[in-house]
Design a protein around this motif. Structure first.
Motif, PDB file in Angstrom:
ATOM      1  N   ILE A 175       0.756  -1.319   0.047  1.00 58.21           N
ATOM      2  CA  ILE A 175      -0.030   0.170  -0.038  1.00 58.21           C
ATOM      3  C   ILE A 175       0.947   1.094   0.081  1.00 58.21           C
ATOM      4  O   ILE A 175       0.862   2.123  -0.735  1.00 58.21           O
ATOM      5  CB  ILE A 175      -0.703   0.066   1.203  1.00 58.21           C
ATOM      6  CG1 ILE A 175      -1.981  -1.357   0.991  1.00 58.21           C
ATOM      7  CG2 ILE A 175      -1.642   1.457   1.371  1.00 58.21           C
ATOM      8  CD1 ILE A 175      -2.827  -1.289   2.336  1.00 58.21           C
ATOM      9  N   ASP A 176       1.751   1.278   0.962  1.00 55.45           N
ATOM     10  CA  ASP A 176       2.555   2.538   1.133  1.00 55.45           C
ATOM     11  C   ASP A 176       3.326   2.746  -0.099  1.00 55.45           C
ATOM     12  O   ASP A 176       3.545   4.053  -0.778  1.00 55.45           O
ATOM     13  CB  ASP A 176       3.867   2.381   1.961  1.00 55.45           C
ATOM     14  CG  ASP A 176       3.217   2.207   3.505  1.00 55.45           C
ATOM     15  OD1 ASP A 176       2.048   2.519   3.682  1.00 55.45           O
ATOM     16  OD2 ASP A 176       4.025   1.762   4.597  1.00 55.45           O
ATOM     17  N   GLU A 214       0.953   4.074  -3.034  1.00 55.26           N
ATOM     18  CA  GLU A 214       0.414   5.337  -2.653  1.00 55.26           C
ATOM     19  C   GLU A 214       1.577   6.347  -3.070  1.00 55.26           C
ATOM     20  O   GLU A 214       1.118   7.380  -3.659  1.00 55.26           O
ATOM     21  CB  GLU A 214       0.231   5.412  -1.097  1.00 55.26           C
ATOM     22  CG  GLU A 214      -0.838   6.366  -0.854  1.00 55.26           C
ATOM     23  CD  GLU A 214      -1.585   6.040   0.480  1.00 55.26           C
ATOM     24  OE1 GLU A 214      -0.802   6.483   1.463  1.00 55.26           O
ATOM     25  OE2 GLU A 214      -2.466   5.349   0.553  1.00 55.26           O
ATOM     26  N   LYS A 215       2.871   6.290  -2.654  1.00 51.60           N
ATOM     27  CA  LYS A 215       4.068   6.940  -2.974  1.00 51.60           C
ATOM     28  C   LYS A 215       4.041   7.435  -4.299  1.00 51.60           C
ATOM     29  O   LYS A 215       4.282   8.218  -4.951  1.00 51.60           O
ATOM     30  CB  LYS A 215       5.408   6.390  -2.576  1.00 51.60           C
ATOM     31  CG  LYS A 215       5.863   7.271  -1.402  1.00 51.60           C
ATOM     32  CD  LYS A 215       7.268   6.971  -0.964  1.00 51.60           C
ATOM     33  CE  LYS A 215       7.641   5.572  -1.192  1.00 51.60           C
ATOM     34  NZ  LYS A 215       8.796   4.989  -0.467  1.00 51.60           N
ATOM     35  N   GLY A 235       1.547   6.814  -6.767  1.00 50.77           N
ATOM     36  CA  GLY A 235       0.148   7.221  -7.356  1.00 50.77           C
ATOM     37  C   GLY A 235      -0.269   6.210  -8.208  1.00 50.77           C
ATOM     38  O   GLY A 235      -0.905   6.191  -9.293  1.00 50.77           O
TER      39      GLY A 235
END
Lengths: 605, 229
Positions: free
Chosen positions: B191-192, B195-196, B198
């Motif tokens: 997830i991290d 997210e970073k 996009g």
């Protein structure tokens, strides 16, 4: 003439994965090799490897010649000498070293570490015990054996991938394998091994490298070392070394040809541009580049004993009615006219039709390697694919792109192009081809021919007046006719006819008593020896050969136009056999437009 | 490895523009001919992109490329999505396979995915641009039981950010989610990272079919829609 074959032990042609019933020696002392390797490697840098394409055996040693016993225990090594004096020196050194291992019973740490002939009691019995078990299993199924007696639970997986990956050169089972293939880099790094984990075989690879560079330092090239029943065949291709260690008693030329094909298969996957990786970094590790190709190589090695294309250097066509093949050729030709370099329609390892702007330049070996690659890579069966492929004889430096699609379970289409952008064009071509082929019933005809096996020896017209120009309507009235003896007339068991002009061969269907895989393998090995002796530059060229042993009467006839290899019952009469061979040739001529692909393109020959 | 990639790139250029010294004149003609035909028949953006003729606001047609280390299950994801099948025996992909599948969305639009399932083997790394050039979607897969494959996925993300289409939709997929007991890459790490960068993130299991359809539906929703004409 018969002496050659009958002198061999009957067990020699058994499944090559089986143990040879020999006692292994102690493991290689890796440390001492590493030390000597460094010294050798320093000297290596000054040597340039030249690899003439068409080199042949030095005529000095006719080990395969009939008069000489194959079971001799003396060592011969063939050197390709640039200075004969030094050659002699190095050769004798090598002999002493290998001999020490064979006769001594104890391994010397500096020796190759490969299992010698004789050992001290113990596992000899256990070895032959395993032997029996394996033999039974091999007869029972077409799948290979496993090193252990325990049956492998995930059979489907290991027949495709590498077998016995857990072995290394210290394993008893590994040392008992009848035929090993190794590929290594000029710095001694393992690239491929038929059995065992490449990385665990680093010490063994280094030993092979040491042998090769030791001889090369003397301005020579080592080609063959014989150690009792074992032959160690070397092939140097630039920075890549290929080695076969075998006790199958195949002729040197055959084993060497197999190494050439092994190298070709590697080039088909990677092109010769890998050489440049070694130029930049001599310690380059090539194994990751071959990731996932174990199935391709094991299938290749497998076909060395089951596919005559590997030693005949010719391809074979699926027998088809002339009009059927013409129909297939016509639709492929349409496609070829739109920029496809080669369009190939195949059923298993047989060509249905083949079209190209330069048909003549598609070498049979390339075709064989390409078909092996496609058939052994399961993913092609799943969906249509577009993959880079190099044809080593066409251009070893560049990739072509292959569009591959299976039209049914055995029949596949390969479209080769030079453009990386052509996928959608080729996809359209394939759809067009597929539509035409199924509408014109070609695919059904292909399936039928494949399953029926039309070229059968019991169909050989014995009475010259009963000649028929076609295999296909002949096929239908067959059941009412009588079959003479076992198999074909006059004890004919099988034949292969190779047309030199067309680069094609045709082989009759196997019938009783050559219906098992072991029998087929034994027959192919016999043909292989026959081929090697007929093509031996040292004693040839021969025109005919007739030999009789406990298994067959073999008859070979070579002319400018064709080569005929025929096997008869061991009790067959010579004069009758010759007469039958004439019949076979006549028959082949009569039906040649159904069994061969005849010049479809005006530029092909 | 990069050496080989460079060399292969060089060879592709050489064989395509027929400057390879080994080629005879006839080869030259053949290649020219092949080139001409290919250029004519292929789209302008890149030859492995379909001709975008029948794509409109209601019926989208998108090129999707699937990348990732070998053995993470790319082919299994595609075969589960396209054919609803799962074959546990591993079949190494050669080059790239092409499959297509159409899905209908709730807003009554259809999306036809034209999927390039690429080979994860190192020797094909040099070829990847051929398949991701002009792709509207890139699905980058890793195996949640194999941290190396997660690193390899990050490498692919970087390469696509550099060389992919600027408006490409990127999806990060952690496959083999059924093997929870062997998990070595945590959900949070995925997830991290997504997210970073996009990206859209999802964990799937081709074996149990978990989240496979969701993956493609979610991608379809995120596609930029052409303005209605």
């Amino acid at each position: 003439m018969a002496s050659d074959l009958s002198s061999q032990s009957p067990s020699s042609d058994e499944e090559e994965e089986e143990s040879a019933g020999q006692k292994p020696k102690t493991a290689v002392n890796a440390n001492s090799i590493d030390n000597s390797l460094d010294a050798i490697e320093n000297q290596l840098s000054s040597i340039s490897f030249n690899t003439p394409i068409d080199e042949r055996t030095a005529p000095s040693d006719d080990h395969h010649h009939e008069s000489e016993s194959l079971s001799e225990t003396a060592m011969n090594s063939i050197g390709e000498s640039s200075s004969s004096r030094r050659s002699g020196l190095w050769t004798s050194n090598l002999e002493v070293e290998v001999e020490a291992e064979v006769d001594g019973g104890l391994a010397s740490p500096s020796s190759s570490g490969y299992a010698g002939e004789r050992g001290s009691s113990g596992s000899v019995t256990s070895g032959s015990g395993i032997d029996v078990v394996r033999e039974v299993r091999d007869n029972g199924s077409s799948m290979g054996d496993d090193g252990a007696v325990v049956l492998d639970s995930s059979e489907a997986q290991w027949i495709r991938g590498k077998r016995h990956a857990d072995e290394d050169d210290a394993s008893v089972s590994w040392r008992k394998r009848k035929k090993h293939f190794f590929v290594l880099s000029h710095s001694g790094k393992p690239i491929y091994s038929r059995y065992g984990d490449e990385h665990k075989l680093a010490g063994f690879s280094a030993t092979l490298q040491a042998i090769i560079s030791f001889v090369e330092n003397g301005g020579d090239r080592v080609k063959l070392v014989r150690a009792g029943k074992h032959q160690v065949v070397f092939l140097v291709k630039g920075p890549i070394y290929l080695v076969c260690i075998s006790c199958t008693e195949e002729p040197y030329e055959s084993l060497r040809g197999q190494l050439e094909l092994l190298y070709g298969q590697m080039i088909l996957i990677l092109t010769r541009s890998v050489d440049r990786c070694f130029e930049k970094n001599p310690k380059f590790d090539m194994t990751p580049l071959l990731g996932g190709t174990d199935a391709v190589f094991s299938s290749l090695i497998h076909s060395f004993s089951l596919n005559p294309a590997t030693f005949l250097h010719a391809y074979t066509c699926l027998p088809l009615a002339y009009a059927t093949r013409q129909a297939a050729g016509a639709v492929l030709q349409d496609v070829a006219d739109t920029g496809v370099v080669f369009a190939i329609l195949m059923c298993k390892d047989k060509v249905v039709s083949l079209v190209g702007l330069q048909k003549a330049s598609l070498h049979p070996d390339d075709m064989f390697l390409l078909a092996n690659f496609v058939m052994s890579s399961e993913s092609f069966r799943t969906s249509e694919s577009f993959s880079p492929i190099c044809l080593p004889r066409y251009n070893p430096m560049a990739f072509l792109y292959a569009y591959v699609h299976y039209l049914d379970v055995d029949t596949y289409l390969i479209l080769l192009t030079a453009s990386s952008q052509a996928f959608f064009h080729l996809k359209e071509c394939r759809i067009r081809i597929e539509t035409v082929l199924s509408k014109s019933n070609v695919l059904n005809e292909v399936q039928r021919s494949m399953s029926e096996g039309v070229l059968r020896i019991d169909h050989l017209p014995v009475d010259p007046s009963a000649r028929s120009g076609s295999l296909f309507h002949l096929n239908q009235r067959r059941p009412s006719e009588t079959v003479t003896g076992i198999g074909g007339p006059a004890g004919l068991l099988h034949f292969i006819y190779r047309s030199i002009y067309l680069d094609q061969y045709i082989s009759s269907e196997f019938a009783s008593p050559i219906s098992g895989r072991q029998q087929q393998k034994r027959l192919y090995r016999a043909y292989q020896r026959l081929y090697a002796s007929m093509h031996d530059k040292g004693v040839g060229p021969h025109k005919t050969q007739f030999r009789r042993d406990e298994n067959y009467v073999l008859l070979c006839w070579v002319t400018q136009d064709f080569e005929l290899y025929a096997a008869f019952d061991p009790l067959a009469d010579k004069a009758t056999a010759i007469r039958i061979c004439n019949r076979v040739c006549q028959w082949v001529k009569d039906v040649e437009n159904e069994i061969f692909l005849l010049g479809a393109s005006p530029f092909s020959w | 490895m990069e050496n080989y990639a460079e060399l292969v790139n060089y060879i592709f250029v050489a064989s395509n523009t027929s400057i390879a010294a080994e080629l005879k004149f006839i080869d030259f003609l053949v290649i020219l001919c092949a080139h001409w035909v290919a250029d004519r028949s292929a789209g302008r953006i890149g030859g492995l992109n379909p001709v975008n003729g029948d794509s409109d606001a209601k019926n989208l047609r998108v090129k999707l490329v699937l990348l990732g280390d070998s053995g993470v299950g790319k082919t299994c994801i595609v075969l589960r999505f396209v054919r609803g099948q799962f074959d546990p025996t591993s079949k190494v992909t050669v080059g790239a396979s092409f499959l297509s599948q159409t899905i209908a969305l709730q807003d009554s639009t259809t999306v036809k995915f034209e999927i390039w399932d690429t080979a994860g083997q190192e020797r094909y790394a040099a070829l990847a641009p051929l398949y991701y050039r002009g792709a509207a979607v890139a699905v980058i897969a890793y195996d949640i039981t194999n941290p190396d494959s997660f690193h390899k996925a990050q490498h692919w993300v970087k390469e696509l950010q550099k060389h992919g289409s600027p408006d490409i939709v990127l999806a990060l997929v952690g496959n083999k989610a059924d093997l929870q007991e062997k998990r070595e890459v945590s959900v949070q790490d995925g997830i991290d990272y997504a997210e970073k960068n996009g990206m859209f993130f999802i964990e799937t299991s081709a074996k149990t079919a978990d989240n496979i359809n969701q993956l493609f539906e979610e991608i379809a929703k995120r596609l930029p829609r052409p303005p209605p004409s």
